[in-house]
Design an enzyme around this catalytic site. Structure first.
Site, PDB file in Angstrom:
ATOM      1  N   LYS A   1       4.396 -14.087   4.803  1.00 12.23           N
ATOM      2  CA  LYS A   1       4.487 -14.969   3.754  1.00 12.23           C
ATOM      3  C   LYS A   1       5.973 -15.191   3.353  1.00 12.23           C
ATOM      4  O   LYS A   1       6.039 -14.874   1.934  1.00 12.23           O
ATOM      5  CB  LYS A   1       3.578 -14.251   2.572  1.00 12.23           C
ATOM      6  CG  LYS A   1       3.129 -15.190   1.398  1.00 12.23           C
ATOM      7  CD  LYS A   1       2.222 -16.391   1.832  1.00 12.23           C
ATOM      8  CE  LYS A   1       2.257 -17.090   0.581  1.00 12.23           C
ATOM      9  NZ  LYS A   1       1.263 -18.576   1.000  1.00 12.23           N
TER      10      LYS A   1
ATOM     11  N   ASP B   1      -4.815  -5.578   6.885  1.00 12.42           N
ATOM     12  CA  ASP B   1      -6.214  -4.871   6.343  1.00 12.42           C
ATOM     13  C   ASP B   1      -7.288  -5.959   6.208  1.00 12.42           C
ATOM     14  O   ASP B   1      -8.210  -6.002   6.664  1.00 12.42           O
ATOM     15  CB  ASP B   1      -5.737  -4.173   4.860  1.00 12.42           C
ATOM     16  CG  ASP B   1      -7.065  -3.585   4.409  1.00 12.42           C
ATOM     17  OD1 ASP B   1      -8.069  -3.068   5.026  1.00 12.42           O
ATOM     18  OD2 ASP B   1      -6.867  -3.169   3.097  1.00 12.42           O
TER      19      ASP B   1
ATOM     20  N   ASP C   1      -1.727 -17.546   5.151  1.00 13.82           N
ATOM     21  CA  ASP C   1      -2.826 -18.435   4.598  1.00 13.82           C
ATOM     22  C   ASP C   1      -3.245 -19.210   5.782  1.00 13.82           C
ATOM     23  O   ASP C   1      -4.572 -19.383   6.282  1.00 13.82           O
ATOM     24  CB  ASP C   1      -2.770 -18.948   3.377  1.00 13.82           C
ATOM     25  CG  ASP C   1      -1.411 -19.443   3.155  1.00 13.82           C
ATOM     26  OD1 ASP C   1      -0.292 -18.984   3.944  1.00 13.82           O
ATOM     27  OD2 ASP C   1      -0.962 -20.275   2.478  1.00 13.82           O
TER      28      ASP C   1
ATOM     29  N   TYR D   1       0.592  -1.322  -0.059  1.00 14.87           N
ATOM     30  CA  TYR D   1       0.057  -0.006   0.099  1.00 14.87           C
ATOM     31  C   TYR D   1       0.847   1.358   0.070  1.00 14.87           C
ATOM     32  O   TYR D   1       0.456   2.373   0.243  1.00 14.87           O
ATOM     33  CB  TYR D   1      -0.781  -0.083   1.191  1.00 14.87           C
ATOM     34  CG  TYR D   1      -2.015  -1.130   1.086  1.00 14.87           C
ATOM     35  CD1 TYR D   1      -2.144  -1.819   0.383  1.00 14.87           C
ATOM     36  CD2 TYR D   1      -3.049  -0.998   2.220  1.00 14.87           C
ATOM     37  CE1 TYR D   1      -3.244  -2.940   0.241  1.00 14.87           C
ATOM     38  CE2 TYR D   1      -3.936  -1.977   2.340  1.00 14.87           C
ATOM     39  CZ  TYR D   1      -4.020  -2.725   1.251  1.00 14.87           C
ATOM     40  OH  TYR D   1      -5.166  -3.782   1.279  1.00 14.87           O
TER      41      TYR D   1
END
Ligand code: NAI
Length: 336
Positions: free
Chosen positions: A174, A232, A208, A122
């Site tokens: 990740k 987010d 995940d 972002y």
């Protein structure tokens, strides 16, 4: 007596802000409110969505309570919420969730998500790549992760855990795929965790798997810290564990200022009907009172809110009741 900048905002903002101010005053917390404009209401009256005097007020008070702001539709208007975060470098977005609805499918949820608020995907570094005759044949968004940015958000998360008696910090990442950006986040997290050994438990989990486990067994988590976009998404997911955005507050914290707000927007579909639920903004107000070290008042309001929701007589329609903003506020004040 502390001064707080109050931004009633747009849509349902003025109505829920008024409710929250009434409740905070009824709790005995002594605060001087410096009311300022922002959002579409500011655009209409002073031709800018973020007037300079509003920014100056926040610079002086260092604390703001903010109703939702409508982002004006049309070219040239960026989100005012994003502009405020940038202006004051509000790098930590803190979203606590706790079960309040006694009939909801999950019970006893008590989690805090800490989201990095300034970097990652972002950052706003994006462009199209022209190939052949197509100027938009491809597009790239750059995920920016800096040691400075990672260290300060992780430090915030560990210190938050210590200060609030939290047992564990989970770093969600990740790094198995994004070996550089997420790898840096993970490496710094593991190093910093050593400093807190014996005081705060630490684990890291792939994002995940974290999302799945949050649905299957949310009780294994306590404080979760993660980068901007993952945060987010996960913060709305954890709001879902307690009944949705109507009960989700957030704090945007920087070194020089802190802005507390409800996670939901200005709800244009229910404006003027006296049915907006003030709870999320009130919970943001509770976070603000803790930030101002008015812990007794914060705890009294939290208890009164829990009691009002448990009794259920005056709940607003979004929580399944037939009450109004006013009747809910009155009931809560009676419990204070
Ligand atoms: P929204 O959150 O305003 O509304 C989504 C749905 O939830 C609507 O059906 C609304 O009636 C309901 N809702 C929201 N808050 C409620 C409350 N306190 N009580 C009862 N029902 C409630 O999201 P939407 O419609 O996507 O956005 C509307 C405007 O708000 C947009 O201009 C958007 O940019 C802005 N927005 C501002 C935010 C902020 O200031 N932090 C955050 C999200 C959106």
């Amino acid at each position: 007596m502390p001064t707080v900048t109050l931004l009633p905002g747009d849509g349902i903002g003025p109505s829920i802000t008024e409710s929250v101010v009434r409740i905070i005053e009824a709790s005995g917390a002594r605060i001087e409110w410096d009311r300022r404009l922002a959002g579409v209401s500011a655009l209409e009256s002073v031709s800018t969505p973020l007037p300079d005097d509003t920014l100056e007020s926040i610079r002086a008070t260092r604390v703001a309570l903010k109703g939702p702001l409508t982002t004006p539709v049309g070219v040239g208007f960026r989100s005012i919420n994003v502009a405020l975060r940038k202006e004051f470098d509000l790098y930590a977005n803190v979203r606590p969730v706790r079960t309040l609805l006694p009939t909801y499918r999950y019970q006893d949820i008590d989690l805090v998500l800490i989201r990095e608020n300034t970097e990652g995907l972002y950052s706003g570094v994006e462009h199209y790549v022209g190939i052949g005759g197509d100027p938009r044949a491809a597009a790239e968004s750059v995920m920016i992760v800096t040691r400075f940015g990672v260290e300060r958000i992780l430090r915030y998360a560990f210190e938050y855990a210590v200060a609030n008696g939290r047992r564990k910090v989970t770093l969600a990442h990740k790094a198995n795929i994004l070996k550089y950006t997420q790898g840096l986040f993970l490496d710094i997290g593991r190093q910093m965790a050593e400093e807190y050994k014996g005081r705060v438990e630490f684990e890291d989990r792939i994002i995940d798997a974290t999302a799945m486990l949050l649905v299957m067994d949310p009780y294994r988590f306590d404080v979760i810290v993660t980068e901007n976009m993952f945060g987010d998404i996960l913060s709305d997911q954890i709001a879902g564990l307690v009944g949705g955005l109507g009960l989700a507050p957030g704090g945007n914290i920087g070194r020089d200022a802190a802005i507390f707000e409800a996670v939901h927007g200005s709800a244009p579909d229910i404006v003027g009907r006296n049915i907006a639920n003030p709870s999320a903004l009130l919970l943001a107000g509770v976070m603000m009172l803790h930030h101002l070290e008015m812990h007794d008042e914060a705890e009294r309001i939290q208890a009164a809110l829990e009691q009002t929701i448990r009794e259920g007589d005056s709940l607003t329609p979004d929580l399944g009741g037939k009450g109004t903003t006013d009747s809910f506020t009155d009931a809560l004040i009676r419990h204070l």
